[in-house]
Design an enzyme around this catalytic site. Structure first.
Site, PDB file in Angstrom:
ATOM      1  N   ASN A  49       0.721  -1.251  -0.088  1.00  0.00           N
ATOM      2  CA  ASN A  49      -0.153   0.064   0.025  1.00  0.00           C
ATOM      3  C   ASN A  49       0.872   1.330  -0.041  1.00  0.00           C
ATOM      4  OD1 ASN A  49       0.115   1.031   3.028  1.00  0.00           O
ATOM      5  ND2 ASN A  49       0.271  -1.059   3.201  1.00  0.00           N
ATOM      6  N   TYR A  60      -4.978   6.187  11.723  1.00  0.00           N
ATOM      7  CA  TYR A  60      -5.063   7.098  10.553  1.00  0.00           C
ATOM      8  C   TYR A  60      -5.965   8.105  11.029  1.00  0.00           C
ATOM      9  CZ  TYR A  60      -2.538   4.092   7.383  1.00  0.00           C
ATOM     10  OH  TYR A  60      -1.382   3.361   6.757  1.00  0.00           O
ATOM     11  N   LYS A 112       0.632   1.605  16.267  1.00  0.00           N
ATOM     12  CA  LYS A 112       1.148   3.006  15.490  1.00  0.00           C
ATOM     13  C   LYS A 112       0.154   3.737  15.193  1.00  0.00           C
ATOM     14  CE  LYS A 112       3.407   2.814  11.481  1.00  0.00           C
ATOM     15  NZ  LYS A 112       4.196   2.438  10.407  1.00  0.00           N
ATOM     16  N   MET A 113       0.435   4.974  15.239  1.00  0.00           N
ATOM     17  CA  MET A 113      -0.667   6.005  14.816  1.00  0.00           C
ATOM     18  C   MET A 113       0.167   7.027  14.056  1.00  0.00           C
ATOM     19  SD  MET A 113      -1.198   8.256  18.246  1.00  0.00           S
ATOM     20  CE  MET A 113      -2.021   9.662  17.377  1.00  0.00           C
ATOM     21  N   LYS A 114      -0.775   7.838  13.351  1.00  0.00           N
ATOM     22  CA  LYS A 114      -0.211   8.697  12.237  1.00  0.00           C
ATOM     23  C   LYS A 114      -0.291  10.106  12.793  1.00  0.00           C
ATOM     24  CE  LYS A 114       0.025   6.021   8.743  1.00  0.00           C
ATOM     25  NZ  LYS A 114       1.246   5.572   8.354  1.00  0.00           N
ATOM     26  N   ASP A 133       4.056   8.090  13.188  1.00  0.00           N
ATOM     27  CA  ASP A 133       4.601   8.033  11.840  1.00  0.00           C
ATOM     28  C   ASP A 133       4.137   9.378  11.220  1.00  0.00           C
ATOM     29  OD1 ASP A 133       5.356   7.672   9.339  1.00  0.00           O
ATOM     30  OD2 ASP A 133       4.013   5.739   9.132  1.00  0.00           O
ATOM     31  N   ALA A 134       5.103  10.105  10.930  1.00  0.00           N
ATOM     32  CA  ALA A 134       4.736  11.302  10.156  1.00  0.00           C
ATOM     33  C   ALA A 134       4.631  11.250   8.638  1.00  0.00           C
ATOM     34  CB  ALA A 134       5.966  12.579  10.489  1.00  0.00           C
ATOM     35  N   GLU A 189       9.087   7.934  13.272  1.00  0.00           N
ATOM     36  CA  GLU A 189       8.967   7.269  11.914  1.00  0.00           C
ATOM     37  C   GLU A 189       8.920   8.404  10.899  1.00  0.00           C
ATOM     38  OE1 GLU A 189       6.646   4.301   9.139  1.00  0.00           O
ATOM     39  OE2 GLU A 189       6.523   3.887  11.197  1.00  0.00           O
ATOM     40  N   GLU A 225      10.896   3.123   4.286  1.00  0.00           N
ATOM     41  CA  GLU A 225      10.053   2.448   3.435  1.00  0.00           C
ATOM     42  C   GLU A 225       9.909   2.975   2.101  1.00  0.00           C
ATOM     43  OE1 GLU A 225       5.610   4.475   4.126  1.00  0.00           O
ATOM     44  OE2 GLU A 225       6.697   3.836   5.969  1.00  0.00           O
ATOM     45  N   ASP A 247      11.092  -2.181   2.166  1.00  0.00           N
ATOM     46  CA  ASP A 247       9.939  -2.989   1.953  1.00  0.00           C
ATOM     47  C   ASP A 247      10.409  -3.638   0.599  1.00  0.00           C
ATOM     48  OD1 ASP A 247       7.759  -4.255   1.093  1.00  0.00           O
ATOM     49  OD2 ASP A 247       6.464  -2.390   1.491  1.00  0.00           O
ATOM     50  N   HIS A 297       8.265  -2.281   6.149  1.00  0.00           N
ATOM     51  CA  HIS A 297       7.001  -1.617   5.762  1.00  0.00           C
ATOM     52  C   HIS A 297       6.048  -2.637   5.033  1.00  0.00           C
ATOM     53  CE1 HIS A 297       4.596   0.563   2.719  1.00  0.00           C
ATOM     54  NE2 HIS A 297       4.119   1.207   3.765  1.00  0.00           N
ATOM     55  N   GLU A 343       5.681  -5.263   9.960  1.00  0.00           N
ATOM     56  CA  GLU A 343       4.505  -4.520  10.378  1.00  0.00           C
ATOM     57  C   GLU A 343       3.138  -5.353  10.141  1.00  0.00           C
ATOM     58  OE1 GLU A 343       2.991   0.373   9.006  1.00  0.00           O
ATOM     59  OE2 GLU A 343       4.156  -1.168   7.664  1.00  0.00           O
TER      60      GLU A 343
END
Length: 387
Positions: free
Chosen positions: A53, A154, A180-182, A211-212, A237, A263, A290, A320, A339
């Site tokens: 993705n 997300y 993990k969150m954005k 994760d930015a 991240e 990634e 990845d 990733h 992941e």
């Protein structure tokens, strides 16, 4: 023994979610079948693959360029020295004929997608799980127990802090110990409230990674680092542009905790440049290359050689993508984990139906190939393509 066809279809994996940079409302993926003339257990051997993705389907490149190079190659030139199986390295070389160095971009995704299907076919012809085959080929002991973390968090229309907390609680209930969150898709104050809500929800049952998605310039990355360093995060991240190694190196001065990136690097040369110039610290940071986005496992083996030469352990690699190909690489070659997307990007995300997460780990099933046949919703889509 020969490859009869390479078939591709571009499938939607659209969703209303977004991260700091993109939304997934028009996201697609390529699904590929490598059809052979070999039969095992009463069924023709077909290898399957798809791209991760975050990158769109690569149907044009696959159908117009790389497929024909495989099918037009001399059949014997694609076999291993014993002549009893396909050779992924020789097939990779056939795909990359007449390609200039550099310019990795989207072609790395197209080749990586086909490469996944090739390895699936090779392991099926050998009648072994891919992770067992990889361990044998590389003279190491396979470890079927693999660490996995749940990727989510997300931005979503109408998603408030309560919904975010419920999502993370759901991951804990399913056995994950890292979630993990954005971040970066809202202002720093709102993101801090989101982070604190998740930390309050998970308590000491799990760790949180953020994760930015490459969103920040140096000033913003530093501002977030100063805010984040008060929390016991698993990692921070992809802070800035993935090719801005100077920014990545500068962040170590402001963020003492673990950072993660990689990634969106697509070759062993990119990986080497990151380790040369990105200030990454092998005692705490994580590498997220990845294979499905970076020319496949054939190239990933070169990447592992690069990181070993730079003094890094494969245990610092957590790829990733959340796909079963990387799970096999982790189990077969001793990576640090993988992941996981428990709810998103279905039917491509997740594990075979029998696999459960226990204390943040899964145990690889003894399925031949990559193991797609063990995931009922995914294999039905794959077999429809081959038929």
């Amino acid at each position: 023994m020969r490859i009869l066809d390479v078939v591709e279809i571009t499938k939607p994996i659209s969703s209303p979610i977004r991260n700091a940079y993109i939304d997934f409302s028009k996201m697609t993926a390529s699904l590929v079948a490598v059809v052979t003339d070999v039969e095992r257990n009463g069924r023709r051997v077909v290898g399957y693959g798809f791209n991760s993705n975050g990158r769109y389907g690569q149907g044009g490149l696959i159908r117009e360029r790389f497929r024909d190079r495989i099918l037009q190659a001399d059949d014997n030139s694609l076999l291993n020295d014993a002549g009893d199986n396909l050779d992924p390295h020789k097939i990779w070389s056939a795909m990359m004929q007449n390609e200039k160095p550099g310019g990795h971009g989207e072609r790395s995704v197209a080749v990586g997608t086909i490469d996944m299907a090739v390895w699936d076919a090779v392991a099926k012809i050998a009648d072994k799980p891919l992770f067992r085959l990889l361990a044998e080929q590389n003279g190491v002991e396979a470890d079927p127990r693999v660490f996995v973390y749940a990727a989510g968090g997300y931005y979503y229309p109408g998603k408030d802090l309560g919904a975010l907390r419920n999502e993370m609680r759901g991951y804990l209930n399913r056995g994950y110990t890292v979630v993990k969150m954005k971040i970066g898709g809202a202002d720093i104050d709102e993101d801090q409230r989101r982070i604190e809500a998740v930390l309050e929800e998970i308590g000491d049952q799990a760790q949180l990674a953020v994760d930015a998605n490459g969103r920040f310039d140096l000033e913003t990355g530093i501002a977030y680092a100063k805010m984040l360093r008060q929390y016991p995060l698993f990692w921070y991240e992809e802070i800035g542009d993935p090719l801005d190694y100077q920014l990545q190196a500068a962040m170590a001065e402001f963020y003492p905790g673990a950072m993660a990136t990689g990634e969106n690097l697509f070759s062993h040369q990119d990986a080497r440049n990151l380790l040369r110039h990105g200030g990454m610290r092998p005692d705490r940071d994580w590498l997220q290359f990845d294979c499905a986005l970076s020319y496949g496992l054939v190239e990933y083996l070169r990447t592992l050689d690069v990181i070993k030469q730079a003094g890094w352990s494969p245990k610092r690699c957590i790829p990733h993508g959340g796909h079963q190909m990387s799970l096999n690489i982790a189990a077969g070659l001793g990576l640090g984990g993988n992941e996981s997307y428990p709810d998103l990007f279905q039917p491509y995300g997740g594990f075979p139906d029998s696999v459960k997460v226990e204390n943040g780990h899964i145990t690889m099933p003894e399925l031949t190939g990559i193991g797609f046949e063990g995931k009922s919703d995914l294999i039905s889509v794959m077999r429809a393509l081959a038929q």
